[in-house]
Design a protein around this motif. Structure first.
Motif, PDB file in Angstrom:
ATOM      1  N   HIS A  29       0.846  -1.192   0.000  1.00 14.94           N
ATOM      2  CA  HIS A  29       0.000   0.000   0.000  1.00 14.94           C
ATOM      3  C   HIS A  29       0.879   1.238   0.000  1.00 14.94           C
ATOM      4  CE1 HIS A  29      -3.342  -2.598   0.904  1.00 14.94           C
ATOM      5  NE2 HIS A  29      -2.659  -3.107   1.905  1.00 14.94           N
ATOM      6  N   PRO A  30       0.405   2.298  -0.616  1.00 18.50           N
ATOM      7  CA  PRO A  30       1.190   3.529  -0.530  1.00 18.50           C
ATOM      8  C   PRO A  30       1.373   3.918   0.933  1.00 18.50           C
ATOM      9  CG  PRO A  30      -0.629   3.780  -2.082  1.00 18.50           C
ATOM     10  CD  PRO A  30      -0.805   2.466  -1.377  1.00 18.50           C
ATOM     11  N   ASN A  31       2.527   4.493   1.224  1.00 16.11           N
ATOM     12  CA  ASN A  31       2.777   4.854   2.618  1.00 16.11           C
ATOM     13  C   ASN A  31       1.965   6.081   3.016  1.00 16.11           C
ATOM     14  OD1 ASN A  31       4.080   7.057   1.594  1.00 16.11           O
ATOM     15  ND2 ASN A  31       6.123   6.278   1.940  1.00 16.11           N
ATOM     16  N   SER A  32       2.074   6.431   4.253  1.00 14.74           N
ATOM     17  CA  SER A  32       1.283   7.545   4.753  1.00 14.74           C
ATOM     18  C   SER A  32       1.658   8.870   4.089  1.00 14.74           C
ATOM     19  CB  SER A  32       1.437   7.661   6.269  1.00 14.74           C
ATOM     20  OG  SER A  32       2.810   7.842   6.586  1.00 14.74           O
ATOM     21  N   GLY A  33       2.862   8.910   3.456  1.00 14.21           N
ATOM     22  CA  GLY A  33       3.281  10.112   2.752  1.00 14.21           C
ATOM     23  C   GLY A  33       2.567  10.275   1.422  1.00 14.21           C
ATOM     24  N   GLY A  34       1.784   9.273   1.017  1.00 13.86           N
ATOM     25  CA  GLY A  34       1.024   9.359  -0.216  1.00 13.86           C
ATOM     26  C   GLY A  34       1.830   9.061  -1.469  1.00 13.86           C
ATOM     27  N   GLU A  35       2.972   8.368  -1.333  1.00 11.79           N
ATOM     28  CA  GLU A  35       3.754   8.032  -2.518  1.00 11.79           C
ATOM     29  C   GLU A  35       2.966   7.087  -3.422  1.00 11.79           C
ATOM     30  OE1 GLU A  35       8.274   7.641  -2.078  1.00 11.79           O
ATOM     31  OE2 GLU A  35       7.452   6.891  -0.205  1.00 11.79           O
ATOM     32  N   LYS A  36       3.061   7.336  -4.732  1.00  3.99           N
ATOM     33  CA  LYS A  36       2.383   6.495  -5.706  1.00  3.99           C
ATOM     34  C   LYS A  36       3.176   5.211  -5.917  1.00  3.99           C
ATOM     35  CE  LYS A  36       0.464  10.139  -8.587  1.00  3.99           C
ATOM     36  NZ  LYS A  36       0.461  10.695  -9.937  1.00  3.99           N
ATOM     37  N   LYS A  37       2.435   4.147  -6.226  1.00  2.08           N
ATOM     38  CA  LYS A  37       3.098   2.924  -6.641  1.00  2.08           C
ATOM     39  C   LYS A  37       3.722   3.179  -8.001  1.00  2.08           C
ATOM     40  CE  LYS A  37       0.275  -0.359  -4.168  1.00  2.08           C
ATOM     41  NZ  LYS A  37      -0.498  -1.598  -4.272  1.00  2.08           N
ATOM     42  N   LEU A  38       4.763   2.425  -8.320  1.00  2.61           N
ATOM     43  CA  LEU A  38       5.477   2.634  -9.563  1.00  2.61           C
ATOM     44  C   LEU A  38       5.338   1.410 -10.459  1.00  2.61           C
ATOM     45  CD1 LEU A  38       7.412   4.379 -11.243  1.00  2.61           C
ATOM     46  CD2 LEU A  38       9.300   3.309 -10.007  1.00  2.61           C
ATOM     47  N   VAL A  39       4.811   1.611 -11.654  1.00  4.78           N
ATOM     48  CA  VAL A  39       4.729   0.554 -12.648  1.00  4.78           C
ATOM     49  C   VAL A  39       6.040   0.599 -13.434  1.00  4.78           C
ATOM     50  CG1 VAL A  39       3.540  -0.288 -14.703  1.00  4.78           C
ATOM     51  CG2 VAL A  39       2.230   0.721 -12.821  1.00  4.78           C
ATOM     52  N   VAL A  40       6.827  -0.479 -13.337  1.00  6.89           N
ATOM     53  CA  VAL A  40       8.133  -0.544 -13.989  1.00  6.89           C
ATOM     54  C   VAL A  40       8.059  -1.527 -15.152  1.00  6.89           C
ATOM     55  CG1 VAL A  40      10.542  -1.244 -13.717  1.00  6.89           C
ATOM     56  CG2 VAL A  40       9.431   0.085 -11.929  1.00  6.89           C
ATOM     57  N   GLN A  41       8.553  -1.086 -16.302  1.00  7.12           N
ATOM     58  CA  GLN A  41       8.708  -1.946 -17.465  1.00  7.12           C
ATOM     59  C   GLN A  41      10.147  -1.814 -17.949  1.00  7.12           C
ATOM     60  OE1 GLN A  41       5.618  -0.526 -20.136  1.00  7.12           O
ATOM     61  NE2 GLN A  41       4.341  -2.266 -19.552  1.00  7.12           N
ATOM     62  N   VAL A  42      10.691  -2.938 -18.439  1.00 12.43           N
ATOM     63  CA  VAL A  42      12.061  -2.947 -18.949  1.00 12.43           C
ATOM     64  C   VAL A  42      12.034  -3.562 -20.343  1.00 12.43           C
ATOM     65  CG1 VAL A  42      14.414  -3.794 -18.592  1.00 12.43           C
ATOM     66  CG2 VAL A  42      13.002  -3.179 -16.617  1.00 12.43           C
ATOM     67  N   GLU A  43      12.686  -2.884 -21.302  1.00 14.45           N
ATOM     68  CA  GLU A  43      12.729  -3.370 -22.671  1.00 14.45           C
ATOM     69  C   GLU A  43      14.169  -3.565 -23.118  1.00 14.45           C
ATOM     70  OE1 GLU A  43      10.986  -0.517 -25.347  1.00 14.45           O
ATOM     71  OE2 GLU A  43      12.419   1.036 -24.806  1.00 14.45           O
ATOM     72  N   GLY A  44      14.324  -4.349 -24.181  1.00 12.24           N
ATOM     73  CA  GLY A  44      15.654  -4.570 -24.731  1.00 12.24           C
ATOM     74  C   GLY A  44      15.608  -5.525 -25.902  1.00 12.24           C
ATOM     75  N   MET A  45      16.784  -5.866 -26.401  1.00 15.65           N
ATOM     76  CA  MET A  45      16.932  -6.756 -27.549  1.00 15.65           C
ATOM     77  C   MET A  45      17.886  -7.894 -27.198  1.00 15.65           C
ATOM     78  SD  MET A  45      15.209  -5.593 -30.220  1.00 15.65           S
ATOM     79  CE  MET A  45      15.990  -6.477 -31.551  1.00 15.65           C
ATOM     80  N   VAL A  46      17.630  -9.055 -27.829  1.00 19.49           N
ATOM     81  CA  VAL A  46      18.523 -10.204 -27.686  1.00 19.49           C
ATOM     82  C   VAL A  46      18.952 -10.620 -29.089  1.00 19.49           C
ATOM     83  CG1 VAL A  46      18.807 -12.537 -26.796  1.00 19.49           C
ATOM     84  CG2 VAL A  46      17.257 -10.958 -25.640  1.00 19.49           C
TER      85      VAL A  46
END
Length: 177
Positions: A29-46
């Motif tokens: 849950h977001p902390n009491s400071g109201g920080e937003k959750k972060l949606v992280v995506q990582v892209e690349g090539m193989v």
């Protein structure tokens, strides 16, 4: 020794369950400071490295490697694994790992996903080209970089890793004696 295995396994499972339960309180849950959750995506090539550049970091002549698998791992502020995804490259060798709705940026190691997350090579579908290389640290863990696509302040960020590669198992000798 076999008699101790079920007991030690039960203890290990209970310790892991307790650790998981205590960790979820940090991020679910977001902390009491109201920080937003972060949606992280990582892209690349193989890629599949060409025999001409085997045993180097050069990707000249490399071809995309469809179906190659990589793992993306992120660590929390205590340097513990907090998110992990295995993804498969598409027909062009491109992968996109979505780590989902995660904790706020401050929960990542050193408060920064670029310091907390890395990408590693996992497997190649091509038996002729399935030796791991450490190009861009594909074995040790390739660092990710901010490409300016999204912002932690907006609750979404897309990061990129440098190109990774497998190499052929067998190549013709370069010199003929």
């Amino acid at each position: 020794m076999a008699a101790y295995l079920p007991l030690s396994l039960a203890i290990l499972v209970s310790l892991l369950a307790a650790a998981a339960a205590s960790d979820h309180g940090d991020y679910s849950h977001p902390n009491s400071g109201g920080e937003k959750k972060l949606v992280v995506q990582v892209e690349g090539m193989v890629y599949a490295q060409s025999c001409a550049h085997r045993n180097s970091w050069c990707l000249d002549g490399a071809t995309p490697l469809p179906g190659a698998k990589v793992t993306v791992t992120c660590r929390d502020r205590k340097n513990r694994v907090m998110a992990w995804r295995s993804v498969k490259a598409d027909g062009n060798g491109y992968y996109l790992a979505d780590l989902g709705d995660g904790p706020p940026a401050a929960a990542y190691y050193k408060g920064d996903p670029t310091k907390a997350c890395f990408v590693r090579l996992l497997s190649s579908p091509d038996r002729k080209c399935d030796d791991l290389t450490n190009i861009n640290y594909g074995i040790q863990g390739a660092p990710i970089r901010d490409e300016g696509k999204g912002s932690p302040a907006d609750g979404y960020a897309l990061y990129a890793a440098g190109p990774l590669a497998f190499r052929p198992r067998h190549c013709a000798p370069r010199r003929h004696y």
